[in-house]
Design an enzyme around this catalytic site. Sequence first.
Site, PDB file in Angstrom:
ATOM      1  CG  HIS A 194     -24.587  -0.234  74.306  1.00 10.04           C
ATOM      2  ND1 HIS A 194     -23.500   0.577  74.134  1.00 10.04           N
ATOM      3  CD2 HIS A 194     -24.095  -1.428  74.700  1.00 10.04           C
ATOM      4  CE1 HIS A 194     -22.394  -0.094  74.400  1.00 10.04           C
ATOM      5  NE2 HIS A 194     -22.723  -1.322  74.750  1.00 10.04           N
ATOM      6  CG  ASP A 234     -23.495   3.881  73.611  1.00  9.38           C
ATOM      7  OD1 ASP A 234     -24.504   3.645  74.308  1.00  9.38           O
ATOM      8  OD2 ASP A 234     -22.669   3.013  73.305  1.00  9.38           O
ATOM      9  CB  SER A 306     -20.221  -1.730  76.969  1.00 10.45           C
ATOM     10  OG  SER A 306     -19.966  -2.257  75.706  1.00 10.45           O
TER      11      SER A 306
END
Length: 546
Positions: A194, A234, A306
């Site tokens: 992402h 992801d 992230s």
Amino acid sequence: MNIRIFKKISFFSFAACALALSISFFSCKSFSQPTEIQKPLDYTDRDVIENEIKNIRELQQKESTKALFRACLLGDNSIIQECAAVVKNQAQTALEENDYPLALRLYKSLVSAIKDEEAAKLFEQYSSDYNKNIPGLTVDEEKLPKTISDCINATVTVWVDQGYKVENGNGYADIVIGSGFFIDRRGYIITNHHVIAEVVNPKRKTTCKLFVKLPSDMEKKIPAKVVGYDSVMDLALLKVDSYEPDFVFALGSSSELEVGDKISAIGTPIGLEGTLTSGIISSTSRSLITMGNVFQIDAAVNAGNSGGPLIDSNRKVQAIVFAGMLQYQGLNFAIPVEYLKLELPLLYRGEELKHNWLGGFGHTKKIRNNNEGLEIQYVMPGGSASYTGLAIGDVIIRADDTPISSLDDFHNVCMKYDYGTIITCTYLRDGQEKEALLYLEKRPEAPAKEIYASDFVDDAFIPILGMKMLRSSTINKKSYRIEYVLEGSIADQNGFSENDNLELIDVSFDDKNKILYVALSIERRKKGLLNFQLGLGTSYDSPNYF
């Protein structure tokens, strides 16, 4: 400058949700049920056999392993050998063209389908050779971090320049910031999909520029490229060509971690590069991704973390930080490194990684708190599991020569292989062990939608809502009686039970949010036969589809 520091927060996108009937369906679209469903082939019928041989030959060039799988099910030795010859020729051509992933898929299928000894030797040889080049699968002793400072220097800030955007008449730089870490001295980096999603978005009309920045020199932007990515898990593999890192992480084994073990997260929260936070493992089994479980951690994680590494006391990467709930302190999540290790050979191959499935639905079978295998609770007509002959109640206990005690075990086996691969399995039926071949089909983006389009609602609602229905009226075709309810399902959570009567009002689909909506009227026995109108929603995908 408008900087968007990425942190994925749509954790419960696959979770089932119960909705009030007042929910608006105007943004959704209806989807037709089939007029008939595909039935298993009758191999005792000569016409069926001849037609199947024709279909197999049509499949040989475009889907050779599928043709071989179907030939093995048919059991005609001449057509089996014919299909095997095609697969062998394609494997040889793939080797000549240095397409090792394709060659390995073909050889693996030959080994599973016909126990080909030559193919087995070639598979082992080329698999070993191919894996030697895959970043992260071998430990680089010279580059291992020896201190926490070294660990910080083995991380990067991932910087995605998306150009400019206009807000209120003013132009702003549109930048996405995430984190990543080196797993190979050649410059390979792991991050979240992402974070770099717009870089690989085929629908994007303008080009994104991808860079990484080092904690030691945040002024310098090093150009990077995306090697491979997986939107489902992801994960993404990046590479920089103009820099050799001083330190490279070793990938650990997440199975070594237990609740309460200490861990540390490194990343670039809200743009503060090289930040380290510490905490513990709060849980090892949160079902927040489509095909497995993730860690819940209490280490402080913020927007920009992230893709960063979660390390243990030995400075090994045990997980990849991917999500958190910004409105709640201490609720953060990380993807176990085991999934990354399974996927690295396919990510290294390049482009988008597509997962596989059999067209089945099930749960881990438990007996007195012991996991006994993968219990099949639904098989989609026309799917690979249906062709194999698997049925409701069967329990898969072995796949690809690996013991299977749970649904997660089965996902982990399948995750190693590209779709189009044939593997073996052992399952229990009425207490008897049976052997079978499994053909891994390409997983659809919306399994629930695929099932609804392939099966009558009577059975389709087993995986979709967790209940088996029987038609209860020859006049009202939307009138049903519930035959049984799966424990823990949406139907169970909403108090549905055996012999409840219901009328199906509408089924519609929200492709934007990937949710299937069902409106119904139900007469519950547990509520004194009172009639309720409900709207139920369920995600297009879930970990229980396999």
